[in-house]
Design a protein around this motif. Structure first.
Motif, PDB file in Angstrom:
ATOM      1  N   MET A  37       3.912  29.905 161.493  1.00  9.65           N
ATOM      2  CA  MET A  37       4.609  29.220 162.774  1.00  9.65           C
ATOM      3  C   MET A  37       3.682  28.505 163.913  1.00  9.65           C
ATOM      4  O   MET A  37       3.322  28.180 164.220  1.00  9.65           O
ATOM      5  CB  MET A  37       4.239  31.233 163.769  1.00  9.65           C
ATOM      6  CG  MET A  37       4.961  32.293 163.178  1.00  9.65           C
ATOM      7  SD  MET A  37       5.234  32.958 163.675  1.00  9.65           S
ATOM      8  CE  MET A  37       5.751  32.863 165.573  1.00  9.65           C
ATOM      9  N   ASP A  38       2.683  27.645 163.147  1.00 10.96           N
ATOM     10  CA  ASP A  38       1.132  27.043 163.795  1.00 10.96           C
ATOM     11  C   ASP A  38       1.479  25.843 162.414  1.00 10.96           C
ATOM     12  O   ASP A  38       0.220  25.838 162.016  1.00 10.96           O
ATOM     13  CB  ASP A  38       0.198  27.641 164.179  1.00 10.96           C
ATOM     14  CG  ASP A  38      -0.886  27.298 165.100  1.00 10.96           C
ATOM     15  OD1 ASP A  38      -0.676  25.999 165.096  1.00 10.96           O
ATOM     16  OD2 ASP A  38      -1.950  27.761 165.674  1.00 10.96           O
ATOM     17  N   ARG A  39       2.066  24.954 163.160  1.00  7.28           N
ATOM     18  CA  ARG A  39       1.269  23.345 162.444  1.00  7.28           C
ATOM     19  C   ARG A  39       0.063  23.343 162.594  1.00  7.28           C
ATOM     20  O   ARG A  39      -0.358  22.568 161.020  1.00  7.28           O
ATOM     21  CB  ARG A  39       2.061  22.125 162.706  1.00  7.28           C
ATOM     22  CG  ARG A  39       3.106  21.151 161.631  1.00  7.28           C
ATOM     23  CD  ARG A  39       4.170  20.799 161.464  1.00  7.28           C
ATOM     24  NE  ARG A  39       4.492  19.788 163.277  1.00  7.28           N
ATOM     25  CZ  ARG A  39       3.353  19.020 163.663  1.00  7.28           C
ATOM     26  NH1 ARG A  39       3.286  17.881 162.847  1.00  7.28           N
ATOM     27  NH2 ARG A  39       3.863  18.196 165.044  1.00  7.28           N
TER      28      ARG A  39
ATOM     29  N   SER B 124      10.313  30.793 164.009  1.00  5.62           N
ATOM     30  CA  SER B 124       9.753  31.095 165.089  1.00  5.62           C
ATOM     31  C   SER B 124       9.879  32.396 165.098  1.00  5.62           C
ATOM     32  O   SER B 124       9.952  32.793 163.862  1.00  5.62           O
ATOM     33  CB  SER B 124      11.710  30.553 165.861  1.00  5.62           C
ATOM     34  OG  SER B 124      12.133  31.567 164.946  1.00  5.62           O
ATOM     35  N   LEU B 125       9.556  32.741 165.745  1.00  2.00           N
ATOM     36  CA  LEU B 125       8.873  34.956 165.949  1.00  2.00           C
ATOM     37  C   LEU B 125      10.960  35.423 165.162  1.00  2.00           C
ATOM     38  O   LEU B 125      10.417  36.436 164.731  1.00  2.00           O
ATOM     39  CB  LEU B 125       9.159  35.319 167.636  1.00  2.00           C
ATOM     40  CG  LEU B 125       7.965  35.563 167.734  1.00  2.00           C
ATOM     41  CD1 LEU B 125       7.656  36.002 169.307  1.00  2.00           C
ATOM     42  CD2 LEU B 125       6.399  36.222 166.430  1.00  2.00           C
ATOM     43  N   TYR B 126      11.935  34.864 165.654  1.00  3.45           N
ATOM     44  CA  TYR B 126      13.004  35.007 165.594  1.00  3.45           C
ATOM     45  C   TYR B 126      13.257  35.025 163.744  1.00  3.45           C
ATOM     46  O   TYR B 126      12.955  36.064 162.674  1.00  3.45           O
ATOM     47  CB  TYR B 126      14.397  34.387 166.103  1.00  3.45           C
ATOM     48  CG  TYR B 126      15.475  34.912 165.888  1.00  3.45           C
ATOM     49  CD1 TYR B 126      16.176  36.162 166.355  1.00  3.45           C
ATOM     50  CD2 TYR B 126      16.022  34.652 164.988  1.00  3.45           C
ATOM     51  CE1 TYR B 126      17.519  36.825 166.026  1.00  3.45           C
ATOM     52  CE2 TYR B 126      17.956  35.067 164.306  1.00  3.45           C
ATOM     53  CZ  TYR B 126      18.311  36.170 165.341  1.00  3.45           C
ATOM     54  OH  TYR B 126      19.314  36.052 165.594  1.00  3.45           O
ATOM     55  N   GLU B 127      12.669  33.851 163.413  1.00  6.07           N
ATOM     56  CA  GLU B 127      13.035  33.749 161.663  1.00  6.07           C
ATOM     57  C   GLU B 127      11.786  34.632 161.207  1.00  6.07           C
ATOM     58  O   GLU B 127      12.152  35.851 159.809  1.00  6.07           O
ATOM     59  CB  GLU B 127      12.430  32.415 161.613  1.00  6.07           C
ATOM     60  CG  GLU B 127      13.887  31.345 161.472  1.00  6.07           C
ATOM     61  CD  GLU B 127      13.504  29.824 161.476  1.00  6.07           C
ATOM     62  OE1 GLU B 127      14.157  29.516 161.164  1.00  6.07           O
ATOM     63  OE2 GLU B 127      12.365  29.961 162.225  1.00  6.07           O
TER      64      GLU B 127
ATOM     65  N   ARG C 181      -0.856  34.004 166.085  1.00  2.00           N
ATOM     66  CA  ARG C 181       0.156  34.967 165.590  1.00  2.00           C
ATOM     67  C   ARG C 181      -1.199  35.771 164.066  1.00  2.00           C
ATOM     68  O   ARG C 181      -0.553  36.806 164.625  1.00  2.00           O
ATOM     69  CB  ARG C 181       1.045  34.032 165.510  1.00  2.00           C
ATOM     70  CG  ARG C 181       1.814  33.438 166.340  1.00  2.00           C
ATOM     71  CD  ARG C 181       2.155  34.408 167.203  1.00  2.00           C
ATOM     72  NE  ARG C 181       3.475  33.291 168.056  1.00  2.00           N
ATOM     73  CZ  ARG C 181       3.478  33.827 169.301  1.00  2.00           C
ATOM     74  NH1 ARG C 181       3.660  34.860 169.881  1.00  2.00           N
ATOM     75  NH2 ARG C 181       4.547  32.972 170.219  1.00  2.00           N
ATOM     76  N   GLU C 182      -2.189  35.365 164.014  1.00  6.10           N
ATOM     77  CA  GLU C 182      -3.179  35.848 163.411  1.00  6.10           C
ATOM     78  C   GLU C 182      -3.334  37.327 164.448  1.00  6.10           C
ATOM     79  O   GLU C 182      -3.296  38.127 163.616  1.00  6.10           O
ATOM     80  CB  GLU C 182      -4.572  35.169 162.825  1.00  6.10           C
ATOM     81  CG  GLU C 182      -4.349  35.946 161.658  1.00  6.10           C
ATOM     82  CD  GLU C 182      -5.444  35.059 160.793  1.00  6.10           C
ATOM     83  OE1 GLU C 182      -5.606  33.850 161.005  1.00  6.10           O
ATOM     84  OE2 GLU C 182      -6.224  35.530 160.491  1.00  6.10           O
ATOM     85  N   THR C 183      -3.597  37.587 164.976  1.00 10.53           N
ATOM     86  CA  THR C 183      -4.507  38.621 165.924  1.00 10.53           C
ATOM     87  C   THR C 183      -3.011  38.967 166.198  1.00 10.53           C
ATOM     88  O   THR C 183      -3.425  40.680 166.194  1.00 10.53           O
ATOM     89  CB  THR C 183      -4.977  37.840 166.826  1.00 10.53           C
ATOM     90  OG1 THR C 183      -5.265  36.540 167.633  1.00 10.53           O
ATOM     91  CG2 THR C 183      -6.137  38.133 167.737  1.00 10.53           C
TER      92      THR C 183
END
Lengths: 276, 551
Positions: free
Chosen positions: B398-400, B428-431, B469-471
Motif C-alpha cells: 500500500m505504500d510505495r 487501495s484499502l478496497y483492493e 498500515r502495518e500498525t
C-alpha cells in the motif's frame, strides 16, 4: 572499586531467575536502575530491591551472597567480567555464556554451562546432571570454554558437547560424554556406566578404571599418548590445583568408539607414573 | 440481542461498497438489515473514523497436520525464543514460525482473521489434522485433501480407469476426510521420489506408474469440476524453487485448457534463468499469463526476511533444499501410501542475492497482476514467512515510498535485477479488502463469509484508520467472530471455538467396494476407521460443522 554485591534477604520458595544480573547487562546502569529490574520469581515478577540488598559499585565483578539452589540462570549470556556465588546455585548456571568467569562456592544444579560458547565456570561443590550439555532438541551442547568441578557430577556430563574442556575432580555419573561430538572430558575419580555412549569424536580421560565399558568400544592396548603431557602442562598453568602432570604420564589404556556411532572418539584410562 | 456498529467507513467489495459510511446491525451472530425504529438496540459501538471490513480469510496457511507437528518438535529453540504466557483468558503456548495451536488461533484473531484453511491435509493424516485444527481457538477452519501422489489414484490412472470412477474416488475422499477442496502437490513427483527420481517435469513420466504430471493435473481438475467443488484444484506445481520453472508454470496454465485452477505460492514458481547467476525474475511473464487467463487464480507465497521453517509435502523439493537448512537439521519422510513430508528450517537473508530476488519477485507479482479477485495475500505460512508478517506485507503493497525504502536495503545486485523500483502501483484499502476477504470467500464458495451483507455471518474486523498500515493491520480496534467481540485493540477479550467448513459432493457409493479391498490389502487402517464422521469431527473441538453447498 568494590564488587557489586547482591545479598539475598529472603529464603526463596520458588525458582528465582537472575539472568538479568550479569556484568554485560548492569554495566551502564546506576544502582537505582538496578534496584528496579524485575526478576521472575515463581509465577510473579519482583523487583531486585525486594529480594536483595545491594552494595558495591563495580559491575564487572558481581557477587551473590547467601545464594541457594533456587537461583537459576546465573550469568546467562554473559560475555565478560566475573560472577562469584557464595553458597549453592541452581540450574542453568552460565547458560549460553560467551566469556568471563563464574565461581560457585557451593553445589550447583543441572545444566551447568548449558550450550556455553566460551568462558570459565568453577564449581567448588558437586553438580547435577547435564553438565556442559545442550537443551533437548539443540544440535549440540557446550561449544567452547572450560568447566572445572571440584566435587562429583551427575549423569550425562558433556552430552552432545562440541568443543571445550570439562574437568571433574570427583566422580561422574552414568553416560559421561554421551553423544559427544568433540571436546575433552577429564574425570579424576570413578565414572559410571556407559561412558562415551554414542560419542562421535572427542576424548574422555579417566584417571581410574571405570566399572564398565560398553561393548562398542574397542581396546587398543596401552599406548604412549604424548599429547597428554602438553594438555596437563597447559591445564596446570590455567589452574594451579591441577597437578596432573606429577601423577600421570603419557601412558594410557586407549579405547576407541563408540563404534555404533562413528568410532572416532576415545576413552583414555590413565596410568600413574611409577616412581622409584 | 441486537448490536449496532455505528458510522464506520465500510469496505465491502461483494456489495461494491468502497469506503462509505454505513451502520451494521448484528443479531444472533449474523448481520441483519436495519431493524424497525422500535426495536431495542442492546449495544452500540461508535465506529466513526474507523474502517470496517469483513473478517479476513487466509486461503493457504499450514496450521495443522503432521508436518506442523514435526516442525514444532524439531525447532525447540524457535519456541524458547517466543514464549507466550497465560492470561486470565488465554492459555500459554509459544509462537513464531510453527506456533502452538492455541497461539495460532489467538494471533490470527488478534490480527483480524476469522477463517483459515490448511492446504495440505493428507487423507491418512486427516484425523490428526482435524484434532489439531479443532484445538485452534476462535477462527474458522477448513482443509484441502491432498491427492495426486497416492497409490490408489495413480493405480487408477495407470490402468486407464474412466474419469467418472476417479471423480467418485475424489468425492469419497472429500466426504471421508471432511475436506473443503482438493490440493495436488508436485503431481506425481512425491511418488516418483520414492522410485528414485529426483526431478519430474510436467511431461516426464513417473517411472513406476507411467503417468505424467500433466495427466494427473487434468484428471483431478476435471474431477473437481464434475463434483461441483467450488474451490478450483489447488495446485502446488512441478519444479518448485528450480530456476527456470517459469516455463513449467506457463505450461501448467496452458495444460488445463480453460478449466479453473488455483496456483498456489506462485512466487516459488516464477523463476527465470537469465543473468550472471542464472537466476532471474519471471514475474512479468507469469503475471501476463494470469492476466490473460481468467480461469486461473493464484496466491503469492511472499517471502519475508528472517528465520522460518519450510514444511511441505513435496519431498522432492525438500530433499533438494536440505543443503540450505538453517539451523542444520531437517526431515524428509514417506507417509504411507499417500505421499511424503519434508520439514527444513530456513533463514531468508536480505544480504543474499537469491533470497532478495525472491522477495522482489513476490512483490512484482502482487503489483503486476491486475485483478485482485484472482490474487490472494499469503506468505504460505510458515514457508515464506510466519503469518504474523501479513501487516508488514500489506504496508509494502500500500505504500510505495516504504517499499522503495525496503528495496534499498536488500542485496544491491538483486535490487538492480528487479523491476520492482519502477512499479508505481499502490493497493487501495478496497483492493486489500478484495484480496483478503471477498475473493478468498468467493473462491472457496463460502456464501456467508467475506462480506457484510444481511444474512452473512457476523465476522467483522474494525481497524483504526492509521497512516502506517502495518500498525493498522497489526492491531485492529475490534474483531467480531460470529457476532461476539473476540479481540479489542489487538488483545483477545473472549475465546470461542470456531467452526469447520466442509463439503458434501455427490458421488457413486459403489467406489467403496474396490476401496475396501484396497484398504484391507495395503493400508494401515480399515476403511471404516479411516472415515471421519460428523460426530467424531465435533468431538475434536469444533463448535459446529458448516456444510458449504456444491454446484
Amino acid at each position: 572499586m568494590s564488587p557489586l554485591t547482591f545479598k539475598l534477604n529472603i529464603i526463596p520458595e520458588f525458582t528465582l531467575d537472575v539472568s538479568p544480573l550479569t556484568p554485560d547487562k548492569l554495566l551502564a546502569k546506576s544502582q537505582t536502575q538496578i534496584k528496579k529490574i524485575n526478576l521472575r520469581y515463581g509465577k510473579q515478577k519482583i523487583s531486585v530491591d525486594k529480594l536483595f540488598s545491594i552494595s558495591g559499585d563495580n559491575p564487572e565483578n558481581i557477587k551473590f551472597l547467601g545464594s541457594t539452589e533456587k537461583l537459576i540462570c546465573i550469568g546467562q549470556n554473559m560475555s565478560r567480567g566475573n560472577i562469584d556465588v557464595q553458597g549453592n546455585a541452581g540450574n542453568f548456571i552460565g547458560q549460553y555464556m560467551q566469556g568471563g568467569n563464574i565461581n560457585v562456592q557451593g553445589n550447583a544444579g543441572s545444566w551447568v554451562g548449558n550450550s556455553m560458547t566460551n568462558g570459565r565456570i568453577h564449581i567448588n561443590g558437586n553438580v547435577d546432571d547435564y553438565l556442559g550439555a545442550g537443551l533437548p532438541g539443540d544440535p549440540y551442547g557446550m561449544s567452547d570454554g572450560l568447566i572445572y568441578v571440584s566435587g562429583n557430577a551427575g549423569d550425562r556430563v558433556g552430552d552432545r558437547m562440541r568443543r571445550g574442556i570439562i574437568i571433574i575432580c570427583g566422580m561422574a555419573g552414568d553416560y559421561c560424554g554421551s553423544r559427544m561430538i568433540a571436546g575433552t572430558i577429564i574425570v579424576l575419580d570413578k565414572a559410571g556406566k556407559y561412558s562415551g555412549f554414542g560419542m562421535k569424536r572427542g576424548t574422555i580421560i579417566l584417571a581410574k578404571k571405570p566399572r564398565h565399558i560398553s561393548a562398542t568400544f574397542k581396546s587398543c592396548g596401552n599406548l604412549k599418548v604424548q599429547f597428554l603431557r602438553l594438555l596437563f602442562k597447559q591445564l596446570s598453568e590455567m589452574e594451579q590445583r591441577l597437578t596432573l602432570f606429577r601423577e600421570y604420564g603419557p601412558e594410557a589404556h586407549r579405547f576407541t568408539g563408540d563404534l555404533a556411532s562413528n568410532g572416532k572418539g576415545e576413552i583414555l584410562i590413565l596410568q600413574t607414573i611409577k616412581t622409584g | 440481542m441486537l448490536i449496532k456498529l455505528s458510522g464506520g467507513t465500510v469496505y465491502d467489495p461483494v456489495h461494491g461498497i468502497n469506503g462509505e459510511q454505513r451502520d451494521i446491525y448484528i443479531r444472533d451472530g449474523h448481520i441483519t438489515r436495519k431493524p424497525s425504529a422500535n426495536v431495542k438496540i442492546s449495544k452500540i459501538y461508535d465506529l466513526r473514523g474507523k474502517i470496517v471490513m469483513a473478517g479476513a480469510i487466509d486461503i493457504h496457511t499450514h496450521i495443522g497436520g503432521g508436518k506442523v507437528n514435526i516442525a514444532r518438535i524439531m525447532l525447540p529453540e524457535d519456541h524458547r525464543n517466543d514464549p507466550v504466557s497465560k492470561t486470565s483468558l488465554t492459555r500459554s503456548g509459544c509462537g513464531h514460525a510453527a506456533p502452538s495451536t492455541l497461539t495460532t488461533g489467538y494471533r490470527y484473531a488478534e490480527m483480524g482473521y476469522t477463517a483459515c484453511f490448511e492446504p495440505a491435509m493428507l487423507p491418512i493424516n486427516a484425523r490428526q489434522a482435524h484434532m489439531e485444527m479443532g484445538d485452534i481457538p476462535i477462527i474458522d477452519k477448513g482443509a484441502y485433501a491432498l491427492l495426486g501422489n497416492d497409490d490408489f489414484f495413480l493405480r487408477m490412472l495407470a490402468s486407464h480407469k474412466d474419469q467418472e470412477a476417479i471423480s467418485d474416488y475424489v468425492g469419497w475422499i472429500i466426504n471421508a476426510t471432511q475436506a473443503m477442496g482438493i490440493k495436488v502437490v508436485n503431481p506425481g513427483g512425491i511418488s516418483a521420489f520414492k522410485f528414485n527420481q529426483r526431478k519430474l517435469n510436467l511431461d516426464e513420466t513417473n517411472v513406476y506408474y507411467d503417468v505424467t504430471p500433466r495427466e494427473i493435473l487434468i484428471t483431478l481438475a476435471r474431477a473437481v469440476r464434475e463434483l461441483g467443488i467450488p474451490h478450483p484444484l489447488h495446485v502446488h506445481g512441478c519444479n518448485l524453487g528450480v530456476p527456470g520453472n517459469m516455463q513449467t508454470t506457463l505450461d501448467t496454465i496452458n495444460a488445463v485448457e480453460g478449466m479453473p485452477l488455483h496456483l498456489t505460492h506462485i512466487q516459488f514458481h516464477s523463476y527465470g534463468t537469465e543473468g550472471d547467476r542464472k537466476f532471474s525474475s519471471g514475474a512479468a511473464q507469469i503475471s501476463e499469463a494470469v492476466n490473460a487467463n481468467p480461469n486461473i487464480s493464484i496466491d503469492v507465497g511472499q517471502i519475508m526476511f528472517g528465520q522460518t521453517v519450510t514444511a511441505s509435502g513435496d519431498t522432492m523439493l525438500q530433499y533438494a533444499g536440505h543443503w540450505y537448512a538453517h539451523p542444520n537439521k531437517w526431515v524428509v519422510m514417506d507417509i504411507e501410501c499417500d505421499a511424503g513430508c519434508g520439514v527444513v528450517p530456513f533463514k531468508y537473508s536480505d544480504k543474499k542475492f537469491v533470497h532478495s530476488l525472491q522477495w522482489a519477485i513476490g512483490l512484482e507479482l502482487f503489483l503486476q497482476i491486475n485483478d485482485p479477485w484472482r490474487i490472494f495475500l499469503t506468505t504460505d505460512h510458515p514457508n515464506g514467512a510466519p503469518f504474523i508478517s501479513y501487516p508488514h506485507l500489506i504496508r509494502l503493497l500500500m505504500d510505495r515510498t516504504f517499499r522503495n525504502d525496503m528495496l534499498s536495503t536488500i542485496n544491491k545486485k538483486a535490487a538492480s535485477a528487479s523491476i520492482l523500483g519502477s512499479l508505481d502501483r499502490e493497493y487501495s484499502l478496497y483492493e486489500i479488502a478484495i484480496m483478503t476477504r471477498a475473493a478468498p470467500a468467493r473462491s472457496l464458495g463460502l456464501k456467508n463469509r467475506g462480506h457484510l451483507g444481511a444474512g452473512s455471518a457476523a465476522d467483522i474486523t474494525v481497524y483504526n484508520d492509521v497512516k502506517n498500515r502495518e500498525t493498522m493491520f497489526t492491531k485492529p480496534a475490534y474483531v467480531f467472530k460470529d457476532g461476539e467481540l473476540v479481540a479489542k485493540n489487538g488483545k483477545i477479550v473472549k475465546v470461542t471455538n470456531g467452526s469447520i467448513h466442509t463439503l458434501r459432493p455427490e458421488y457413486d457409493k459403489t467406489i467403496e467396494r474396490s476401496l475396501r479391498e484396497y484398504f484391507d490389502r495395503y493400508q494401515t487402517v480399515k476403511l471404516d476407521n479411516f472415515r471421519i464422521n460428523d460426530e467424531e469431527l465435533l468431538s475434536h473441538g469444533y463448535d459446529r460443522i458448516n456444510i458449504q453447498p456444491c454446484a
